[in-house]
Write an enzyme that holds these catalytic residues in place. Structure first.
Site, PDB file in Angstrom:
ATOM      1  N   ASP A  28     -27.572  65.741  38.854  1.00  0.00           N
ATOM      2  CA  ASP A  28     -27.991  66.886  39.682  1.00  0.00           C
ATOM      3  C   ASP A  28     -27.152  68.128  39.404  1.00  0.00           C
ATOM      4  O   ASP A  28     -27.551  69.239  39.742  1.00  0.00           O
ATOM      5  CB  ASP A  28     -27.840  66.562  41.182  1.00  0.00           C
ATOM      6  CG  ASP A  28     -28.678  65.382  41.610  1.00  0.00           C
ATOM      7  OD1 ASP A  28     -29.448  64.869  40.788  1.00  0.00           O
ATOM      8  OD2 ASP A  28     -28.548  64.979  42.783  1.00  0.00           O
ATOM      9  N   HIS A  39     -36.319  66.375  42.243  1.00  0.00           N
ATOM     10  CA  HIS A  39     -35.890  65.809  40.961  1.00  0.00           C
ATOM     11  C   HIS A  39     -37.063  65.159  40.226  1.00  0.00           C
ATOM     12  O   HIS A  39     -37.810  64.368  40.782  1.00  0.00           O
ATOM     13  CB  HIS A  39     -34.743  64.805  41.135  1.00  0.00           C
ATOM     14  CG  HIS A  39     -33.587  65.428  41.876  1.00  0.00           C
ATOM     15  ND1 HIS A  39     -32.638  64.697  42.528  1.00  0.00           N
ATOM     16  CD2 HIS A  39     -33.257  66.729  42.063  1.00  0.00           C
ATOM     17  CE1 HIS A  39     -31.755  65.518  43.096  1.00  0.00           C
ATOM     18  NE2 HIS A  39     -32.126  66.764  42.825  1.00  0.00           N
ATOM     19  N   CYS A  94     -30.186  59.273  37.160  1.00  0.00           N
ATOM     20  CA  CYS A  94     -29.436  60.133  38.094  1.00  0.00           C
ATOM     21  C   CYS A  94     -27.925  59.940  37.948  1.00  0.00           C
ATOM     22  O   CYS A  94     -27.164  60.909  37.989  1.00  0.00           O
ATOM     23  CB  CYS A  94     -29.759  59.783  39.538  1.00  0.00           C
ATOM     24  SG  CYS A  94     -31.475  59.853  40.006  1.00  0.00           S
TER      25      CYS A  94
END
Ligand code: ABU
Length: 366
Positions: free
Chosen positions: A107, A244, A350
């Site tokens: 992120d 996302h 992630c």
């Protein structure tokens, strides 16, 4: 001096990667951008504080297990330096009672070629998360003369950055879907805001999901910052919490993408893939009906895989349907037990950030 940083996509052979850590992770207090991310019926609504120590230990065990799998295959793994995330923070524009975590790195860090850029997240609790990666950035900077260490324009995150009371407690799933379809999200357009996990890099083309964590101004900013790349806005109308792209639209190799069957790419946005003979396949169903406890993400972390090269992929160990599908699609599947790390911010993709993949910037959509 060596070349340390190079990555143009998510499928070239992976040689070096960052894997997050769960230490000191917090459930952050509600703030204008985050309450919208926690589903109304989630047990996390209204609570915040340090995550239970046992879950942190277990999450770290999962991540260490991923590190071992990677290192056994010759991939160099770097780890962030966690901060004391329970500290209150402030800037001239806002105060927040805590930070969050250094999971997941995806992120925060965007790698494009020889550049790693820290993002412009819309969550106030994530404002200082980049600091956990700064020791690594300095190391790459010292060791790789070509490495570009950059920070996107820092958003101010004043109250003007958000639509307040965007969702009230009573909003239905159907109403959420209408908002997604209308591209009506919690952030305003007063400044660029984006999570790096909303970007999908494909050589000369970068696809960016417009949703709860990335706004249109960010896309305009990227097009000016990278004039030599084509920036494409994408959105997935079936997703009531569009956050996302990596549990929605996941490339496995040149020519092949798996797409979440509940979050289909609209017809007009598929054209570029179809015109270039890319196959978009519906992802397999998740093996679980619910995410694990205290998890922000959806069950579709099932498709949040880490591609090691165009023939090899790491898939979460309990996601048997996804593994089976990958196998049928011609991938060698490496299972990895990671589900107990999900609550800290996500799955295999992630939990990582690219540092080095062999390969160069190609034009896949000429
Ligand atoms: N960080 C990926 C979350 C996506 C999802 O919840 O489906």
């Amino acid at each position: 001096m060596a070349k340390i940083v190079n990555s143009w996509n998510d499928w070239d052979p992976l040689k070096r990667v960052i894997v997050g850590r769960c230490d000191n992770s917090m459930i952050p207090p509600e703030e204008p951008a985050t309450s919208e991310k926690v589903p109304v019926d989630s047990e996390m609504r209204g609570m915040w504080g340090l995550r239970p120590a046992k879950t942190v230990e277990r999450g770290n065990e999962c991540l260490d297990n991923l590190v071992k799998i990677l290192e056994d295959r010759g991939v160099v793994v770097d780890r962030p330096t966690p901060l004391q995330w329970n500290q209150a923070i402030g800037t001239p524009d806002f105060r927040n009672d805590s930070m969050m975590t250094c999971m997941p790195p995806r992120d925060i860090l965007l790698t494009v070629g020889n550049e790693i850029m820290a993002s412009a997240n819309s969550f106030r609790c994530r404002y200082f998360e980049y600091l956990a990666y700064w020791p690594l950035m300095k190391q790459y900077f010292d060791e790789d003369p070509d490495f570009l260490w950059t920070q996107a324009p820092r958003p101010r995150l004043t109250d003007a950055s958000y639509k307040h009371n965007y969702y009230d407690e009573k909003i239905t799933l159907e109403e959420r879907l209408v908002r997604t379809a209308n591209k009506d999200f919690v952030t305003t357009e007063v400044e660029p805001m984006w999570d790096a996990a909303d970007l999908m890099r494909m050589g000369k083309d970068i696809f960016i999901q417009h949703g709860l964590t990335t706004n249109r101004t960010a896309m305009d900013w990227f097009q000016r910052y990278y004039p030599e790349y084509r920036i494409h806005a994408v959105n997935f109308p079936g997703d009531p919490y569009p956050i996302h792209i990596d549990a929605t639209f996941v490339p496995l190799r040149p020519g092949l993408i798996i797409n979440n069957p509940h979050r289909k790419l609209p017809e007009e946005q598929r054209a570029i893939f179809e015109a270039n003979d890319w196959q978009i396949v519906e992802a397999a169903q998740p093996a679980h009906d619910e995410p694990p406890a205290l998890c922000y993400s959806s069950v579709w972390l099932s498709m949040n895989c880490l591609v090691l090269d165009p023939k090899t992929v790491i898939v979460e160990a309990s996601e048997v349907y996804q593994q089976e599908q990958m196998d049928k699609l011609g991938m060698n599947v490496i299972p990895c037990d990671l589900r107990d790390a999900y609550p800290f911010g996500g799955g295999l993709h992630c939990s990582t950030a690219d540092v080095y993949r062999e390969g160069e910037c190609l034009d896949y959509f000429p």
